[in-house]
Design an enzyme around this catalytic site. Structure first.
Site, PDB file in Angstrom:
ATOM      1  N   ASP A 197       0.932  -1.351  -0.426  1.00 49.17           N
ATOM      2  CA  ASP A 197      -0.096  -0.176   0.005  1.00 49.17           C
ATOM      3  C   ASP A 197       0.287   1.482   0.384  1.00 49.17           C
ATOM      4  O   ASP A 197       1.719   1.631   0.921  1.00 49.17           O
ATOM      5  CB  ASP A 197      -0.685  -0.317   1.434  1.00 49.17           C
ATOM      6  CG  ASP A 197      -1.674   0.840   1.198  1.00 49.17           C
ATOM      7  OD1 ASP A 197      -2.067   1.937   0.401  1.00 49.17           O
ATOM      8  OD2 ASP A 197      -2.978   0.704   1.709  1.00 49.17           O
ATOM      9  N   ASP A 200      -3.336   7.152  -2.991  1.00 50.16           N
ATOM     10  CA  ASP A 200      -3.172   6.345  -2.214  1.00 50.16           C
ATOM     11  C   ASP A 200      -3.838   5.177  -3.464  1.00 50.16           C
ATOM     12  O   ASP A 200      -4.897   4.902  -3.997  1.00 50.16           O
ATOM     13  CB  ASP A 200      -4.087   6.425  -0.960  1.00 50.16           C
ATOM     14  CG  ASP A 200      -4.423   5.403  -0.274  1.00 50.16           C
ATOM     15  OD1 ASP A 200      -3.625   4.607  -0.015  1.00 50.16           O
ATOM     16  OD2 ASP A 200      -4.656   5.888   0.905  1.00 50.16           O
ATOM     17  N   HIS A 216     -11.753   6.616   0.934  1.00 49.21           N
ATOM     18  CA  HIS A 216     -12.292   7.753   1.628  1.00 49.21           C
ATOM     19  C   HIS A 216     -11.874   8.531   0.557  1.00 49.21           C
ATOM     20  O   HIS A 216     -11.214   8.561  -0.305  1.00 49.21           O
ATOM     21  CB  HIS A 216     -11.107   7.969   2.821  1.00 49.21           C
ATOM     22  CG  HIS A 216      -9.998   7.360   2.142  1.00 49.21           C
ATOM     23  ND1 HIS A 216      -9.109   8.411   1.574  1.00 49.21           N
ATOM     24  CD2 HIS A 216      -8.742   6.224   2.026  1.00 49.21           C
ATOM     25  CE1 HIS A 216      -7.885   7.507   1.397  1.00 49.21           C
ATOM     26  NE2 HIS A 216      -7.784   6.271   1.538  1.00 49.21           N
ATOM     27  N   HIS A 231      -7.420  11.345   4.766  1.00 54.49           N
ATOM     28  CA  HIS A 231      -8.134  10.570   4.709  1.00 54.49           C
ATOM     29  C   HIS A 231      -9.097  11.812   4.985  1.00 54.49           C
ATOM     30  O   HIS A 231      -9.179  12.708   6.299  1.00 54.49           O
ATOM     31  CB  HIS A 231      -8.754   9.600   6.198  1.00 54.49           C
ATOM     32  CG  HIS A 231      -8.225   7.936   5.705  1.00 54.49           C
ATOM     33  ND1 HIS A 231      -8.821   6.874   6.088  1.00 54.49           N
ATOM     34  CD2 HIS A 231      -6.843   8.003   5.046  1.00 54.49           C
ATOM     35  CE1 HIS A 231      -7.975   5.939   5.720  1.00 54.49           C
ATOM     36  NE2 HIS A 231      -6.658   6.528   4.547  1.00 54.49           N
ATOM     37  N   GLU A 241     -10.956   1.195  -1.435  1.00 54.61           N
ATOM     38  CA  GLU A 241     -10.191   0.201  -1.052  1.00 54.61           C
ATOM     39  C   GLU A 241     -10.664  -0.897  -0.599  1.00 54.61           C
ATOM     40  O   GLU A 241     -10.788  -0.743   0.893  1.00 54.61           O
ATOM     41  CB  GLU A 241      -9.032   0.700  -0.368  1.00 54.61           C
ATOM     42  CG  GLU A 241      -9.522   1.534   0.870  1.00 54.61           C
ATOM     43  CD  GLU A 241      -8.364   2.102   1.450  1.00 54.61           C
ATOM     44  OE1 GLU A 241      -6.932   0.951   1.409  1.00 54.61           O
ATOM     45  OE2 GLU A 241      -8.316   3.339   2.044  1.00 54.61           O
ATOM     46  N   GLU A 298      -6.459  -1.323  -3.965  1.00 56.75           N
ATOM     47  CA  GLU A 298      -6.884   0.293  -3.653  1.00 56.75           C
ATOM     48  C   GLU A 298      -6.817   0.971  -5.233  1.00 56.75           C
ATOM     49  O   GLU A 298      -5.274   1.044  -5.477  1.00 56.75           O
ATOM     50  CB  GLU A 298      -6.265   0.821  -2.951  1.00 56.75           C
ATOM     51  CG  GLU A 298      -6.433   1.968  -1.823  1.00 56.75           C
ATOM     52  CD  GLU A 298      -5.737   2.727  -1.478  1.00 56.75           C
ATOM     53  OE1 GLU A 298      -5.024   2.414  -0.612  1.00 56.75           O
ATOM     54  OE2 GLU A 298      -6.860   4.007  -0.560  1.00 56.75           O
TER      55      GLU A 298
HETATM   56 MN    MN Z   1      -7.002   5.050   1.512  1.00 52.73          MN
HETATM   57 MN    MN Z   2      -3.851   2.734   0.791  1.00 56.19          MN
END
Ligand code: MN
Ligand code: MN
Length: 298
Positions: free
Chosen positions: A90, A101, A163, A171, A196, A279
């Site tokens: 990640d 992200d 998010h 976030h 995600e 994600e």
């Molecule tokens: Mn994330």
């Molecule tokens: Mn992430």
């Protein structure tokens, strides 16, 4: 009334950050081979991001097996990856706060024992992305994600969500749950969001494990402590790790600032189930989602 579109003025920078994050994600997946030191994988991913002129938006998260999220190796971590580990890579990158992200899951060594878990999150991510509409309901995305995971006989992780993302805020205000019935929110054209899905063969709930070496400033510490002020100038309120401190003075400043820092525990699947994650960072476009975290050359 439909809310006005809210595209970031520097959308090209968000696109570029997402391409860099996606390339870094793919690098991490390739480096995750049996016998690789996970600290080396994390550092390779992070220095790749810096080499592309961006900054890591958070430490490379290399959570494995029943660890669902929020583990990054510390400087003393000598653990090696084993064949059969289910590793989540990640990765975040940002350009002046334009944050991306993105994550994927690899079965270390190329085995297929957990291929259904990996397929489940790929299918859920595709279904979730396809359900995004400007003005559309977040709940439609959540429903599509949960259906895809359950179709594989697996369980979506209820406690972890996608998010919205704002400048320097990973976030932001809006959560995108991985199960329906939890959100009344709608999407706004021009928003940047991360979708995600997490799937598990466990119960689908998360508990807190030990400290995962990830922290963030809760607020601007001010200018009284110049070393700390410089660290805040680097990290803002984005997650970081003490591994990134460049000197004993910086390490000491972080120690002094403990109360000003939020520490993240590792998230563990509560029944010890193994967890896969995928994600993407996406833009809510005029007719649907546009995936931004696509590797360059694709
Ligand atoms: Mn994330
Ligand atoms: Mn992430």
């Amino acid at each position: 009334m439909t809310p006005a579109a809210r595209y970031p003025p520097d959308l090209d920078r968000w696109r570029e950050a997402a391409t860099i994050a996606a390339d870094a994600r793919e690098l991490g997946l390739r480096l995750a081979v049996p016998g690789a030191r996970r600290r080396d994988v994390a550092e390779a991913v992070e220095s790749y991001i810096r080499g592309r002129g961006a900054q890591p938006a958070f430490p490379a998260n290399l959570s494995r097996n029943a660890e669902a999220a929020h583990y990054t190796p510390d400087a003393a971590d000598a653990a090696l990856l084993d064949a059969g580990d289910l590793l989540k890579v990640d990765v975040g990158a940002h350009l002046d706060g334009a944050v991306a992200d993105t994550a994927d899951t690899v079965e270390v060594g190329g085995g297929r024992r957990y291929a259904h878990l990996v397929s489940a999150v790929h299918e859920a991510l595709a279904a979730g992305v396809a359900a995004v509409r400007p003005g559309g309901r977040v709940d439609d995305v959540s429903g599509a994600i949960a259906r895809a995971i359950r179709a594989r006989g697996l369980t979506p992780v209820v406690d972890l969500t996608g998010h919205s993302i704002d400048r320097y805020v990973l976030h932001a205000g809006k959560s995108i749950p991985n199960v329906p019935g939890m959100s009344d929110a709608t999407f706004v054209e021009g928003e940047i969001i991360a979708i995600e899905p997490f799937a598990t063969n466990g119960v689908g709930h998360i508990g807190n494990g030990p400290f995962g070496h990830i922290q963030r400033f809760r607020r601007d510490p001010g200018t009284d402590d110049p070393v700390l002020a410089a660290l805040f100038g680097r990290f803002h309120t984005l997650p970081f790790t003490a591994r990134w401190a460049n000197s004993p003075e910086e390490r000491a400043a972080l120690e002094r600032a403990r109360r000003n820092l939020q520490s993240y525990p590792v998230f563990l699947e509560r029944a010890g189930g193994w967890v896969a994650q995928a994600e993407h960072t996406v833009l809510v476009g005029p007719s649907g989602a546009e995936i931004l975290s696509t590797p360059s050359g694709r």
